[in-house]
Design an enzyme around this catalytic site. Structure first.
Site, PDB file in Angstrom:
ATOM      1  N   ASN A  37      -8.016  28.861   3.095  1.00 62.40           N
ATOM      2  CA  ASN A  37      -8.510  29.792   4.098  1.00 62.40           C
ATOM      3  C   ASN A  37      -8.835  31.129   3.444  1.00 62.40           C
ATOM      4  OD1 ASN A  37      -5.428  29.274   4.841  1.00 62.40           O
ATOM      5  ND2 ASN A  37      -5.762  31.324   5.530  1.00 62.40           N
ATOM      6  N   ASP A  38      -8.347  32.237   3.927  1.00 61.61           N
ATOM      7  CA  ASP A  38      -8.859  33.564   3.542  1.00 61.61           C
ATOM      8  C   ASP A  38      -9.133  33.774   2.044  1.00 61.61           C
ATOM      9  OD1 ASP A  38      -7.658  33.639   6.008  1.00 61.61           O
ATOM     10  OD2 ASP A  38      -6.355  35.329   5.554  1.00 61.61           O
ATOM     11  N   ARG A 161       1.238  41.894   7.796  1.00 58.08           N
ATOM     12  CA  ARG A 161       0.686  41.137   6.665  1.00 58.08           C
ATOM     13  C   ARG A 161      -0.686  41.631   6.211  1.00 58.08           C
ATOM     14  NH1 ARG A 161       1.035  37.651  10.999  1.00 58.08           N
ATOM     15  NH2 ARG A 161      -0.934  37.094  12.003  1.00 58.08           N
TER      16      ARG A 161
END
Ligand code: FRU
Length: 480
Positions: A37-38, A161
């Site tokens: 993902n990211d 986060r």
């Protein structure tokens, strides 16, 4: 951590041959095997771009996050490097969540979130790992650098986060995504003089319409203007905000004394289906932005098909500001990587006529059009049988709509979100570029983007152009 990294390395080597590559993009970054993902730690070291990313090598589903690592000279061809970070310490035992990189001469510092989930009790903290060869990273003795103790009291401690670290006015600033107990998204701002001891300074709390938690904040300066980019979960949907997981850009100025962002303009960063958690980097001349070209709470087709991988990045786009509006362009290196196979300075499409071109799995299509009032101009991409990804330019409604309802594999959302169409308001004079790469389709119209995944049959397919009224398409080119 060494043991966990060795395990990942052996697994990737042994298993990558099992991956089914039918839908795997070539120019868009994806991992050799497993889930991504990211983008994380996206930076330029003077010679190479580095891209780290949220990575779970062992399945095509999200799992305990590692940081994968790759490098590139042109932002298109990537060299896979050893996995950089893996969970190993009490403070990051359940995952190495998103973060950013900072370079100081030979030293690369990765600021990341340590994620701990013990029987559903979650805590997140900010940590550091450094390297002098940009391959082998060591977690810092002082970890965790920032814990929930330095959050405002009315914050949800589980959501703290995605540190963005930057140096402004001679000191370190850290922006983190978070949530208040009232379920409002917030960005916390900490400062530091040495990059190790951080002091809480201020926060930005966002109204409800921006969703209930902020993730992956980014702050950059283009031509003296500050741009704040942030991703949010559960944003309120409207004509422009069409994804529950949406990305916003604020243009204005960040006050380094009061730690307040003075917004002058705001925009949704992408109008397609699949675009989240972008990160920017600067090479001294150009700001580039790369995003996870996907979203949460959706079917992952390559996982359902058991292809052994899931997730890819957008093409890194070049950013510019024009009258307080952020524009995106495909990188110039694309033109150098692809060969022009078709070009018409003026291409007439008559009423009810359809022009057909054979379409390769990787193609860059560019054209300019002037839309008239009553006109519907349509592109059918990857057309084969009844399948196609449709792009409709509507002169009357001044919008472009993309429609993926005719895909072979349809993506379903677990949220109350339309998964069939996305719309973007446009003007009359349009400069369009579209990059297709297996399952990835990116359309950029006058600097505004629509990013979408599309899973059609993998046979030979076509690009068809048609219009309700006669139209002249200018500088039409296909490169593959
Ligand atoms: C955004 C995100 C981040 C988090 C990461 C976990 O997509 O939820 O907030 O750090 O993914 O993989």
């Amino acid at each position: 951590m060494e043991k966990a990294l060795q395990k990942a390395k052996s697994y990737i080597l042994e298993q990558e041959g099992t991956v089914v590559t039918d839908y795997k993009p070539y120019l868009h970054f994806s991992a050799r095997i497993g889930w991504i993902n990211d983008p994380n730690g996206f930076c330029f070291d003077g010679e190479n771009y580095h891209l780290f990313y949220q990575y779970y090598p062992y399945d095509s589903k999200w799992g305990p996050m590692h940081w994968g690592h790759a490098s590139s000279k042109d932002l298109l061809s990537w060299t896979h490097l050893p996995v950089a970070l893996a969970p190993s310490e009490p403070y990051d035992q359940s995952g190495i969540f998103s973060g950013t990189a900072i370079l100081d001469k030979n030293k690369m510092s990765l600021y990341y979130t340590g994620h701990v989930d013990v029987n559903g009790v979650v805590e997140q903290c900010q940590c550091l790992a450094t390297s002098f060869d940009k391959i082998k990273f060591t977690k810092h003795d002082k970890n965790p650098l920032i814990t929930k103790q330095s959050m405002p009291e009315d914050s949800v401690f589980e959501d703290f986060r995605d540190p963005k670290i930057l140096i402004r006015k001679g000191r370190y600033l850290m922006l983190t995504g978070s949530r208040t107990k009232e379920h409002l998204g917030q960005i916390l701002i900490h400062s530091s003089t040495d990059g190790l001891s951080f002091k809480y300074e201020n926060r930005m709390v966002f109204p409800r319409k921006y969703g209930d938690v902020v993730e992956c904040p980014d702050l950059l300066t283009i031509d003296g203007q500050d741009v704040l980019i942030f991703s949010t979960q559960k944003a309120e949907l409207n004509e422009h905000v069409q994804n529950s997981f949406s990305v916003f850009a604020w243009i204005g100025s960040f006050d380094d004394r009061s730690f307040v962002f003075n917004k002058q303009n705001e925009q949704v960063l992408d109008y397609g289906f699949d675009f989240y958690a972008p990160e920017t980097s600067f090479n001294g001349h150009t700001h580039s932005l790369i995003a996870w070209m996907n979203s949460w709470e959706r079917d992952q087709i390559t996982d359902l098909l058991k292809h052994g991988w899931a997730g890819s990045m957008s093409i890194p786009r070049t950013l510019s500001l024009k009258s307080n509006v952020l524009h995106q362009a495909l990188p110039q290196s694309l033109d150098e990587n692809l060969k022009r196979t078709s070009y018409h300075e003026k291409l007439w499409i008559h009423q009810n006529e359809m022009l057909e071109y054979s379409l390769q799995k990787i193609s860059l299509i560019k054209f300019n059009i002037d839309l008239s009032d009553e006109m519907l101009f349509k592109l059918e991409v990857f057309k084969t049988g009844d399948e196609s990804f449709d792009i409709i330019f509507d002169g009357k409604k001044s919008c472009v709509t993309i429609d993926r309802s005719k895909a072979k594999y349809k993506i379903k959302s677990k949220l109350n979100e339309n998964q069939i169409t996305r719309k973007m308001m446009i003007g009359r004079k349009l400069e369009c570029a579209m990059l297709v790469d297996h399952s990835c389709i990116e359309l950029i119209v006058n600097g505004f983007s629509m990013s979408s995944l599309y899973y059609g049959s993998i046979d030979q397919s076509k690009l068809c152009l048609s219009s309700t009224n006669q139209i002249q398409v200018m500088n039409f080119s296909i490169s593959d």
